[in-house]
Write a protein that holds these residues in place. Structure first.
Motif, PDB file in Angstrom:
ATOM      1  N   GLN A 248       1.164  -1.017   0.148  1.00 48.74           N
ATOM      2  CA  GLN A 248       0.070   0.128   0.561  1.00 48.74           C
ATOM      3  C   GLN A 248       1.030   1.417   0.224  1.00 48.74           C
ATOM      4  N   TRP A 249       2.170   1.133   0.780  1.00 44.56           N
ATOM      5  CA  TRP A 249       2.929   2.373   0.468  1.00 44.56           C
ATOM      6  C   TRP A 249       3.154   2.568  -0.446  1.00 44.56           C
ATOM      7  N   SER A 250       4.075   1.436  -1.316  1.00 43.17           N
ATOM      8  CA  SER A 250       4.037   1.283  -2.530  1.00 43.17           C
ATOM      9  C   SER A 250       3.023   2.024  -3.008  1.00 43.17           C
ATOM     10  N   GLU A 251       2.217   1.438  -3.548  1.00 45.61           N
ATOM     11  CA  GLU A 251       0.473   2.515  -4.039  1.00 45.61           C
ATOM     12  C   GLU A 251       1.199   3.910  -4.101  1.00 45.61           C
ATOM     13  N   ASN A 252       0.790   4.456  -2.771  1.00 49.25           N
ATOM     14  CA  ASN A 252       0.566   5.098  -2.119  1.00 49.25           C
ATOM     15  C   ASN A 252       2.334   6.541  -3.297  1.00 49.25           C
ATOM     16  N   ARG A 253       2.554   5.806  -3.124  1.00 43.41           N
ATOM     17  CA  ARG A 253       4.153   6.643  -3.935  1.00 43.41           C
ATOM     18  C   ARG A 253       3.896   7.141  -5.316  1.00 43.41           C
ATOM     19  N   ARG A 254       3.245   5.253  -5.865  1.00 44.67           N
ATOM     20  CA  ARG A 254       3.047   5.324  -7.311  1.00 44.67           C
ATOM     21  C   ARG A 254       2.398   6.591  -8.022  1.00 44.67           C
ATOM     22  N   GLN A 255       1.569   7.134  -6.576  1.00 43.47           N
ATOM     23  CA  GLN A 255       0.392   7.631  -7.469  1.00 43.47           C
ATOM     24  C   GLN A 255       0.984   9.133  -6.727  1.00 43.47           C
ATOM     25  N   ASN A 256       2.213   9.204  -5.641  1.00 46.81           N
ATOM     26  CA  ASN A 256       2.109  10.392  -5.501  1.00 46.81           C
ATOM     27  C   ASN A 256       2.951  10.440  -6.783  1.00 46.81           C
ATOM     28  N   ALA A 257       3.845   9.926  -7.479  1.00 50.35           N
ATOM     29  CA  ALA A 257       4.839   9.818  -9.108  1.00 50.35           C
ATOM     30  C   ALA A 257       3.725  10.221  -9.622  1.00 50.35           C
ATOM     31  N   GLU A 258       2.868   9.873 -10.040  1.00 48.13           N
ATOM     32  CA  GLU A 258       1.557  10.715 -11.430  1.00 48.13           C
ATOM     33  C   GLU A 258       1.490  11.625 -10.558  1.00 48.13           C
ATOM     34  N   ASN A 259       0.904  12.472  -9.518  1.00 49.38           N
ATOM     35  CA  ASN A 259       0.795  13.294  -9.072  1.00 49.38           C
ATOM     36  C   ASN A 259       2.046  14.622  -9.920  1.00 49.38           C
ATOM     37  N   TYR A 260       2.914  14.168  -9.611  1.00 52.52           N
ATOM     38  CA  TYR A 260       4.164  14.930  -9.953  1.00 52.52           C
ATOM     39  C   TYR A 260       3.893  15.591 -11.329  1.00 52.52           C
ATOM     40  N   THR A 261       4.267  13.727 -11.711  1.00 52.68           N
ATOM     41  CA  THR A 261       4.776  14.390 -13.133  1.00 52.68           C
ATOM     42  C   THR A 261       3.599  14.696 -13.633  1.00 52.68           C
ATOM     43  N   LYS A 262       2.224  14.602 -13.867  1.00 54.84           N
ATOM     44  CA  LYS A 262       1.330  15.909 -14.049  1.00 54.84           C
ATOM     45  C   LYS A 262       1.240  17.404 -13.891  1.00 54.84           C
ATOM     46  N   LEU A 263       1.481  17.667 -12.654  1.00 54.76           N
ATOM     47  CA  LEU A 263       1.666  18.726 -12.015  1.00 54.76           C
ATOM     48  C   LEU A 263       3.101  19.661 -13.053  1.00 54.76           C
ATOM     49  N   LEU A 264       4.452  18.995 -12.911  1.00 55.60           N
ATOM     50  CA  LEU A 264       5.185  19.032 -13.405  1.00 55.60           C
ATOM     51  C   LEU A 264       5.190  19.680 -15.228  1.00 55.60           C
ATOM     52  N   ASN A 265       4.407  18.540 -15.755  1.00 52.53           N
ATOM     53  CA  ASN A 265       3.797  18.730 -17.216  1.00 52.53           C
ATOM     54  C   ASN A 265       3.231  19.235 -17.647  1.00 52.53           C
ATOM     55  N   GLU A 266       2.239  19.805 -16.876  1.00 56.73           N
ATOM     56  CA  GLU A 266       1.330  20.847 -16.875  1.00 56.73           C
ATOM     57  C   GLU A 266       1.904  21.741 -17.527  1.00 56.73           C
ATOM     58  N   ALA A 267       2.855  22.218 -16.357  1.00 53.62           N
ATOM     59  CA  ALA A 267       3.517  23.490 -15.500  1.00 53.62           C
ATOM     60  C   ALA A 267       4.740  23.925 -16.492  1.00 53.62           C
ATOM     61  N   LEU A 268       5.353  23.167 -17.003  1.00 57.71           N
ATOM     62  CA  LEU A 268       6.911  23.161 -17.209  1.00 57.71           C
ATOM     63  C   LEU A 268       6.987  22.413 -18.693  1.00 57.71           C
ATOM     64  N   GLY A 269       6.516  21.968 -19.409  1.00 56.62           N
ATOM     65  CA  GLY A 269       6.915  21.185 -20.125  1.00 56.62           C
ATOM     66  C   GLY A 269       7.886  20.317 -20.576  1.00 56.62           C
ATOM     67  N   ASP A 270       8.772  20.604 -21.500  1.00 50.04           N
ATOM     68  CA  ASP A 270       9.695  20.077 -21.582  1.00 50.04           C
ATOM     69  C   ASP A 270      11.016  20.498 -21.043  1.00 50.04           C
ATOM     70  N   GLN A 271      11.025  21.315 -19.715  1.00 47.44           N
ATOM     71  CA  GLN A 271      11.904  22.770 -19.412  1.00 47.44           C
ATOM     72  C   GLN A 271      12.495  21.733 -18.384  1.00 47.44           C
ATOM     73  N   VAL A 272      11.404  20.644 -17.704  1.00 48.92           N
ATOM     74  CA  VAL A 272      11.763  19.403 -16.697  1.00 48.92           C
ATOM     75  C   VAL A 272      11.505  18.450 -17.370  1.00 48.92           C
ATOM     76  N   VAL A 273      12.572  16.887 -17.539  1.00 50.52           N
ATOM     77  CA  VAL A 273      12.436  16.016 -17.657  1.00 50.52           C
ATOM     78  C   VAL A 273      12.051  14.907 -16.714  1.00 50.52           C
ATOM     79  N   THR A 274      10.786  14.469 -16.116  1.00 52.01           N
ATOM     80  CA  THR A 274      10.456  13.733 -15.280  1.00 52.01           C
ATOM     81  C   THR A 274      11.105  12.651 -15.462  1.00 52.01           C
ATOM     82  N   PRO A 275      10.743  11.395 -14.793  1.00 52.21           N
ATOM     83  CA  PRO A 275      11.120  10.031 -14.439  1.00 52.21           C
ATOM     84  C   PRO A 275      10.259   9.154 -15.775  1.00 52.21           C
ATOM     85  N   PHE A 276      11.091   8.833 -16.808  1.00 54.03           N
ATOM     86  CA  PHE A 276      11.392   7.544 -17.350  1.00 54.03           C
ATOM     87  C   PHE A 276      10.525   5.973 -16.981  1.00 54.03           C
ATOM     88  N   VAL A 277       9.816   5.455 -17.748  1.00 54.25           N
ATOM     89  CA  VAL A 277       9.389   4.432 -16.818  1.00 54.25           C
ATOM     90  C   VAL A 277       8.785   4.068 -17.597  1.00 54.25           C
TER      91      VAL A 277
END
Length: 370
Positions: A248-277
């Protein structure tokens, strides 16, 4: 707002009564070394890893070292390792009086690049240590194929990757051995040091059990030179309480990662390279690591605004003074050296709140667009 890199207080409060009870039971039993809690954790982690054996040791660094010895690594043997990793990976090789041979990384995943392996293999090469960095497994099919071709052991350094998967396989299923760390900051963390080795190989498992108790079998009879490296019974009791919550903790982390990636891509696009999975991987996000320009300036700005971050591996291992005698120089591993200048890890833990993530991204956006 203050956003810590890691906050273990909420997790502890949730489990406090169970943890204190488990510690009390150990104290009352007066059985502190290699008792029932260690045996239970060894069995549970082995089952979780889909392998036959778990061997609890004192820490994750010893887990790598004892794995090397258990696999028969001798002084002067060469062991291939990534340079973009924590010191323990190569340090364990050196402690075994073997020679670390550094190989570059895949820039997308930060993991060892299997396309660089064969060029590093010599007649002295005896093992490969792929590090499943930040919680994502390396490209194990290619690594295992090369290892089989050259008769090499594969020791998975999974200090950051307990519960990660590669094409439906767990850490430990594909390597000769795999090693875990239970350092307090890890996804499954103790309240002190601790580690474990898992393997399907009966002979290697027995070798490692002997090595961790001064090389004795039976007690007081020593046929090999071993070490005092045993997982503590109190730490095992704590980990037994925490282990059922790991997925469950791992799933919470995965959800947090999805949140970060969505927020960063929307705000900064390719100015930040988010994690590749990789599509076939289950990434458990021990860390959420991005690539940016002006990394050190960004880190300083975030600190001023209450956001803790970490720069892991700012000086690659092949350029560390302790390994100077190996003869590596700047430019030898370009992807590793580039990552050491660009990578920064953002706050990541299961209890991280959405509003904290929004604040972190707002501040990163302010730095680059403000």
């Amino acid at each position: 707002m203050r956003v810590p890199m890691l906050d273990l207080t909420e997790q502890y409060q949730t489990l406090r009564s169970e943890i204190l009870q488990s510690m009390e039971e150990v104290m009352s039993s007066a059985h502190f070394i290699l008792g029932s809690n260690v045996k239970k954790l060894e069995a549970d982690i082995a089952t979780y890893s889909n392998v036959s054996h778990g061997i609890g040791v004192a820490n994750g660094s010893d887990a790598i070292h004892i794995s090397l010895l258990g696999c028969g690594i001798q002084p002067g043997d060469e062991v291939i390792v990534p340079s973009f990793t924590f010191f323990a990976t190569a340090g364990a090789v050196a402690r075994a009086n073997a020679v670390p041979v550094f190989v570059d990384i895949d820039p997308k995943t930060f993991n060892i690049d299997p396309l660089k392996l064969e060029a590093a293999i010599t007649e002295k090469t005896k093992a490969i240590i792929p590090v499943h960095l930040y919680g994502q497994m390396a490209d194990m099919d290619k690594i295992v194929e090369i290892a089989k071709k050259h008769n090499l052991a594969v020791i998975e350094d999974a200090a950051q990757a307990i519960g990660a998967e590669y094409k439906g396989k767990k850490v430990g299923e594909l390597g000769t051995t795999a090693t875990y760390s239970f350092f307090p900051t890890k996804n499954l963390g103790a309240y002190g040091d601790g580690g474990m080795i898992v393997t399907n190989d009966n002979e290697i498992a027995e070798n490692m059990r002997v090595i961790r108790v001064h090389g004795s079998k039976p007690k007081y009879y020593h046929h090999v030179l071993g070490y005092n490296s045993r997982l503590d019974e109190l730490q095992a009791a704590i980990l037994n309480v925490k282990f059922p919550h790991l997925d469950q903790w791992s799933e919470n982390r995965r959800q947090n990662a999805e949140n970060y990636t969505k927020l960063l891509n929307e705000a900064l696009g390719d100015q930040v390279v988010t994690p590749f999975v990789e599509e076939h991987n289950r990434h458990i996000f021990h860390q959420y690591t991005i690539r940016v320009d002006r990394r050190d300036e960004l880190q300083a700005f975030l600190k001023e605004n209450g956001v803790e971050t970490m720069v892991y591996y700012p000086k690659p291992l092949h350029l560390q003074p302790v390994f100077a005698e190996l003869g590596y120089k700047e430019g030898d591993l370009p992807e590793t050296e580039k990552a050491s200048l660009e990578a920064i890890s953002l706050p990541m833990f299961p209890e991280l709140k959405m509003e904290q993530q929004v604040y972190v991204v707002e501040k990163i956006t302010e730095f680059y667009k403000g």
